[in-house]
Design a protein around this motif. Structure first.
Motif, short mmCIF file in Angstrom:
data_model
loop_
_atom_site.label_atom_id
_atom_site.label_comp_id
_atom_site.label_asym_id
_atom_site.label_seq_id
_atom_site.Cartn_x
_atom_site.Cartn_y
_atom_site.Cartn_z
N VAL A 58 6.74 -8.03 -6.66
CA VAL A 58 6.04 -9.19 -6.12
C VAL A 58 6.89 -9.71 -4.96
CG1 VAL A 58 4.89 -11.35 -6.61
CG2 VAL A 58 5.40 -9.78 -8.47
N PHE A 59 6.30 -9.78 -3.77
CA PHE A 59 7.01 -10.37 -2.62
C PHE A 59 6.46 -11.76 -2.40
CE2 PHE A 59 9.75 -7.22 -0.68
CZ PHE A 59 9.39 -6.07 -1.36
N TYR A 60 7.37 -12.71 -2.20
CA TYR A 60 6.96 -14.10 -2.00
C TYR A 60 7.35 -14.54 -0.60
CZ TYR A 60 6.92 -14.15 -7.12
OH TYR A 60 6.69 -13.87 -8.42
N LYS A 62 7.06 7.16 5.64
CA LYS A 62 7.66 6.87 6.95
C LYS A 62 7.84 5.37 7.13
CE LYS A 62 7.30 11.06 9.17
NZ LYS A 62 7.43 11.73 7.90
N GLY A 63 8.83 4.99 7.89
CA GLY A 63 9.03 3.57 8.15
C GLY A 63 10.30 3.37 8.95
N SER A 64 10.40 2.19 9.59
CA SER A 64 11.55 1.94 10.45
C SER A 64 12.65 1.18 9.73
CB SER A 64 11.08 1.11 11.65
OG SER A 64 10.57 -0.12 11.17
N PHE A 75 16.83 -2.28 9.30
CA PHE A 75 17.00 -0.83 9.14
C PHE A 75 17.34 -0.41 7.72
CE2 PHE A 75 18.32 -1.75 13.57
CZ PHE A 75 17.25 -1.14 14.22
N TYR A 76 17.29 -1.35 6.80
CA TYR A 76 17.61 -0.95 5.42
C TYR A 76 16.39 -0.31 4.78
CZ TYR A 76 19.38 -0.68 0.74
OH TYR A 76 19.78 -0.19 -0.47
N ARG A 77 16.57 0.91 4.32
CA ARG A 77 15.49 1.61 3.63
C ARG A 77 16.03 2.14 2.32
NH1 ARG A 77 11.87 5.59 5.72
NH2 ARG A 77 10.38 4.29 4.64
N VAL A 78 15.22 2.09 1.31
CA VAL A 78 15.67 2.57 -0.01
C VAL A 78 15.65 4.09 0.03
CG1 VAL A 78 15.14 2.65 -2.48
CG2 VAL A 78 14.78 0.54 -1.18
N LYS A 79 16.80 4.68 -0.39
CA LYS A 79 16.84 6.14 -0.35
C LYS A 79 16.65 6.67 -1.75
CE LYS A 79 19.69 6.42 3.73
NZ LYS A 79 19.70 4.97 3.97
N PHE A 121 0.83 -1.21 0.00
CA PHE A 121 0.00 0.00 0.00
C PHE A 121 0.86 1.25 0.00
CE2 PHE A 121 -3.61 -2.37 2.48
CZ PHE A 121 -3.94 -3.05 1.31
N LYS A 122 1.92 1.22 0.86
CA LYS A 122 2.75 2.42 1.04
C LYS A 122 3.47 2.80 -0.25
CE LYS A 122 5.42 1.57 4.67
NZ LYS A 122 6.26 1.63 5.86
N TYR A 123 3.97 1.76 -0.98
CA TYR A 123 4.84 2.05 -2.14
C TYR A 123 4.09 1.93 -3.47
CZ TYR A 123 8.27 1.87 1.53
OH TYR A 123 8.95 2.12 2.68
N THR A 124 2.73 2.00 -3.40
CA THR A 124 1.94 2.02 -4.64
C THR A 124 1.10 3.30 -4.66
OG1 THR A 124 1.81 -0.38 -4.57
CG2 THR A 124 0.27 0.73 -6.04
P1 ADP Z 1 9.97 0.40 5.77
O1 ADP Z 1 9.47 0.50 7.14
O2 ADP Z 1 10.91 1.46 5.38
O3 ADP Z 1 8.89 0.17 4.81
P2 ADP Z 1 10.67 -2.26 5.19
O4 ADP Z 1 11.66 -3.20 5.78
O5 ADP Z 1 9.25 -2.68 5.24
O6 ADP Z 1 10.88 -0.86 5.82
O7 ADP Z 1 11.04 -2.05 3.74
C1 ADP Z 1 12.39 -1.74 3.35
C2 ADP Z 1 12.42 -0.93 2.11
O8 ADP Z 1 11.95 -1.69 1.07
C3 ADP Z 1 11.49 0.24 2.09
O9 ADP Z 1 12.15 1.38 2.56
C4 ADP Z 1 11.05 0.40 0.66
O10 ADP Z 1 11.90 1.31 0.05
C5 ADP Z 1 11.24 -0.94 0.13
N1 ADP Z 1 9.98 -1.61 -0.12
C6 ADP Z 1 9.37 -2.51 0.66
N2 ADP Z 1 8.23 -2.95 0.11
C7 ADP Z 1 8.13 -2.35 -1.10
C8 ADP Z 1 7.16 -2.39 -2.16
N3 ADP Z 1 6.08 -3.16 -2.09
N4 ADP Z 1 7.39 -1.62 -3.24
C9 ADP Z 1 8.48 -0.83 -3.31
N5 ADP Z 1 9.42 -0.74 -2.35
C10 ADP Z 1 9.23 -1.49 -1.23
#
Ligand code: ADP
Length: 770
Positions: A755-757, A724-726, A712-716, A669-672
């Motif tokens: 697609v996450f599996y 927001k996210g942890s 703690f890995y987040r895409v920058k 939901f967050k990244y769509t």
């Molecule tokens: P966050 O709390 O930042 O979402 P996550 O561990 O859930 O942390 O996710 C790590 C990173 O993966 C996110 O910062 C995001 O950039 C990327 N990510 C996760 N799920 C998706 C997704 N469905 N589509 C795009 N990017 C995603």
């Protein structure tokens, strides 16, 4: 004798005058009237005797008493009896017995037989049957064959009598003619036969004599076709055959030379193939053959190094000394510029080029062949002759071919050296690394263990080599790592606990050799590289403990802070700005609480505290979460679809599973962006269920995909800055999946959605806990 008045004056015999025939009387009258002599045709006398009568005018002596001077004429009549006339008799006789048989007769112009051996035929009519075909015809002479009434075959020969209108006819039995023909032809035939035999004998002898060189040539040609080229062909003479013989001899010599050369090349290639890849041993048979074929006194090969420096000299013949001479140097330097062999038939006549001081004392002629592979000059092959030498094309060809063989040997030796060098380097690297390395073949037999692996698994490489992996090494994780990796998977990782308490982190991959002919590579084995991560594990544990402690200790102050911030507006009036700040503080506290909850959950999952496995239908858990989050999807203006049919059971902590599924859906939901779609499906595999969460969102770059599941890995990126996210959500998902014996992975393309599996192993109903 008659007078003018046809009065008989005298007669002999006396009765002649009395019985004059009618024809005679007419003749007499005509002669007396005209004076011209007359003769009759054949006619019969009164006594039936056939005669011819002649009447001529004659002067008569004057009669007594008559006046003198008066001429008196009378006529003289003569008769010839055909039956007794000697001329006619000889004619008739001549016509008989032509071939000892047969008869002949004469026919007058009226077609009556006037001469015939048988008197009864005289004056009878004879005519030639006009329908009879002529057998021969030569002028007026003609011959016919006919059947006589007694049915014998007879030959009829008809010929006109010269000077008369008569015809001579000869009739013969045909057998007599044939007999005569046989009589004539037999000696002729014999003669002919003798002549033919003599001629044939002569011809045979002559043709033998003439064909003798041809036979020699034929034998020679046969020998050549049989491949026997040693016997010389001797055909003398200056004619065409002699010249042909000489050509044959030349052809034999050329063929023999070519064959010898081919055999030599064959021997050389066999020797080269049989010899090792060693330069010295590989090139010696080539040099010896060059020496033998060229009749030179010395043959040398100067090999250049990769950098073009003089490297090696291999020598056979007179000067079998392998140290470089100035001449070797000079020729090796020239080799690079030579397009074709350099041939010096007589060094004394050579202008320029070699400095005489370089030459060996007794060298009179020289030949140098560049040794090349593609465009690279690998050296020079050269020959020295003690006398002047003229080079023929086949010799040059042969020596050029041998130079080509030398190039192959030099190149192979060099490749071997390079490969050996590379192998030694690789071995040194593998031996000196502290990472344990194990290499297996496609049949899972150990091919190599480096010293680090020897120490880690307590087995010597020499002992393990060739053994099945399971027999050489006891650690099941290593066996699992190395035997399950497929060529399609890039790499498989896993921790390897050692009996001494250390932990290795191994990554295994298939060793694929790319075949230029095929699109797919060829798997030649597998390799596992294992690094000692004991220290990191300890650090990780310490870190987890520290985080858990801190999180736990932070929780109560945060609860206070949240309590008091909510109470602040209640204890007194606040302006708008103050209220806004209080909201921000509350949001901060909320975020911090979530982070701490996440950290605590993670710690709890990793430590397995308070978790319980129970059999449950995964499909139900997934559906529940989907229904819970449907409202959120509507708020975010996203289409949420679910296709969950599986009723298979998993052994799981349902609350944990819910947490993991919620995290995955939250992220989707967050990244769509609004308007997008999210779809949840559950696929059944043989031994697991795979949950797929597919979104049409922003997608993830390959570099980020590798680290996504780290804590703690987040895409920058610019489009994720406001979200927001942890950075713990996916780490929790991974931990949950692993706690259930499953795994997680992602498939995504930037800008195309992800697609996450999550795979969770299934349990069969029988194995369900009670
Ligand atoms: P966050 O709390 O930042 O979402 P996550 O561990 O859930 O942390 O996710 C790590 C990173 O993966 C996110 O910062 C995001 O950039 C990327 N990510 C996760 N799920 C998706 C997704 N469905 N589509 C795009 N990017 C995603």
């Amino acid at each position: 004798m008659f007078d003018r008045n046809e009065q008989n004056l005298a007669a002999y015999p006396a009765d002649v005058a009395a019985d004059l025939t009618a024809e005679e009387k007419e003749l007499l009258a005509r002669v007396l009237a005209s004076g011209a002599p007359q003769f009759s045709q054949v006619h019969r006398r009164a006594d039936n005797v056939p005669i011819i009568s002649f009447v001529v005018q004659v002067p008569l002596p004057p009669t007594e008493g008559a006046e003198t001077g008066e001429e008196r004429f009378g006529a003289l009549l003569g008769r010839a009896r055909l039956d007794v006339n000697p001329i006619m008799s000889s004619v008739q006789t001549g016509l008989q017995q032509t071939l000892g048989s047969g008869e002949g007769f004469l026919v007058d112009e009226q077609g009556r037989i006037v001469v015939h051996p048988r008197p009864e035929y005289l004056l009878t009519n004879w005519t030639l049957d006009p329908s009879l075909p002529a057998l021969t015809e030569q002028g007026a002479e003609r011959s016919f064959v006919y059947y006589a009434p007694d049915s014998t075959r007879r030959l009829l020969f008809v010929r006109p009598v010269e000077g008369q209108a008569w015809t001579a006819v000869v009739e013969l039995p045909y057998s007599a003619v044939l007999e005569l023909a046989a009589q004539i032809s037999t000696p002729l035939l014999v003669l002919l036969l003798v002549v033919a035999i003599v001629a044939a004998g002569f011809l045979v002898i002559a043709s033998r004599w003439l064909a003798r060189p041809l036979v020699t040539l034929e034998k020679a040609a046969h020998q050549i076709t049989q491949g026997k080229l040693d016997a010389p062909i001797r055909v003398s003479g200056e004619d065409e055959i002699g010249r042909l013989g000489q050509s044959f001899e030349q052809m034999r010599l050329r063929l023999k030379e070519q064959l010898d050369n081919l055999l030599l090349l064959l021997r050389v290639s066999q020797a080269v193939a049989a010899s090792s890849l060693d330069l010295q041993r590989g090139t010696e048979p080539i040099l010896s053959s060059a020496l033998q074929a060229s009749k030179a006194q010395s043959c040398r090969l100067v090999a250049l190094s990769d950098q073009g420096a003089l490297d090696h000299v291999i020598s056979v013949g007179d000067v079998a000394d392998d140290s470089l001479t100035p001449l070797d140097r000079f020729l090796a330097e020239q080799a690079g510029q030579l397009d074709s062999p350099w041939l010096v038939e007589n060094v004394a006549r050579m202008r320029g080029g070699i400095n005489p001081s370089m030459l060996w004392p007794n060298v009179r002629s020289l030949a140098a062949f560049p040794v090349r592979r593609q465009a690279r000059t690998l050296g020079v092959l050269w020959l020295a002759y003690h006398g002047p030498h003229s080079f023929n094309p086949s010799e040059i060809n042969l020596l050029s071919t041998l130079a080509g063989q030398a190039a192959v040997v030099i190149e192979n030796a060099r490749l071997l050296l390079a490969a050996e060098d590379g192998r030694q380097r690789l071995l040194a690297i593998l031996n000196s690394t502290s990472d344990a390395v194990i290499v297996t073949d496609p049949q899972d037999r150990v091919m190599f263990l480096n010293p680090a692996a020897e120490t880690a698994f307590g087995i010597k490489s020499t002992a393990a080599s060739g053994l099945k992996l399971g027999h050489a090494i006891q650690e099941p994780t290593v066996i699992q790592l190395l035997t399950t990796i497929q060529s399609t998977e890039p790499v498989q990782t896993g921790e390897v606990p050692l009996p001494d308490g250390r932990t290795l982190y191994g990554s295994a991959s298939a060793i694929v050799v790319n075949d230029p002919q095929k699109t797919e590579g060829h798997v030649v084995g597998r390799v596992a590289v294992m690094r000692d991560v004991t220290h990191f594990k300890e650090l990780d544990v310490m870190k987890s403990q520290f985080v858990a402690t801190v999180s736990h200790d932070l929780r109560s102050p945060l609860t206070y802070m949240r309590g008091y911030t909510t109470m602040l507006p209640m204890v007194g009036s606040m302006n708008e700005k103050q209220l806004e700040y209080i909201d921000k503080i509350s949001a901060g506290i909320q975020q911090m609480t979530e982070l701490i909850d996440d950290l605590l959950d993670l710690g709890r999952i990793e430590a397995g505290v308070g978790l319980q496995r129970q059999a449950c239908v995964l499909g139900d858990v997934v559906s529940e979460v989907v229904e819970d989050l449907r409202g959120q999807a509507v708020t975010r203006m996203l289409e949420l679809k679910a296709d969950i049919r599986s009723r298979r059971m998993v052994l799981a902590d349902p609350a944990l599973l819910k947490r993991a599924i919620t995290n995955l859906l939250d992220n989707a939901f967050k990244y769509t962006p609004s308007g997008g779609a999210v779809k949840v499906t559950l696929e059944e595999m043989a031994d697991s269920l795979i949950l797929c969460v597919k979104d049409s969102g922003i997608g993830i770059a390959p570099a980020d995909q590798v680290r996504l599941f780290e804590r703690f890995y987040r895409v920058k990126r610019r489009d994720t800055l406001d979200i927001k996210g942890s950075g713990l959500g996916l780490a929790i998902v991974k931990s949950i999946a692993e706690w259930h014996g499953g795994r997680v992975w992602v498939d995504s393309q930037l800008g195309m959605g992800s697609v996450f599996y999550m795979a969770i192993p299934v349990v069969e109903a029988a194995s369900e806990p009670a």
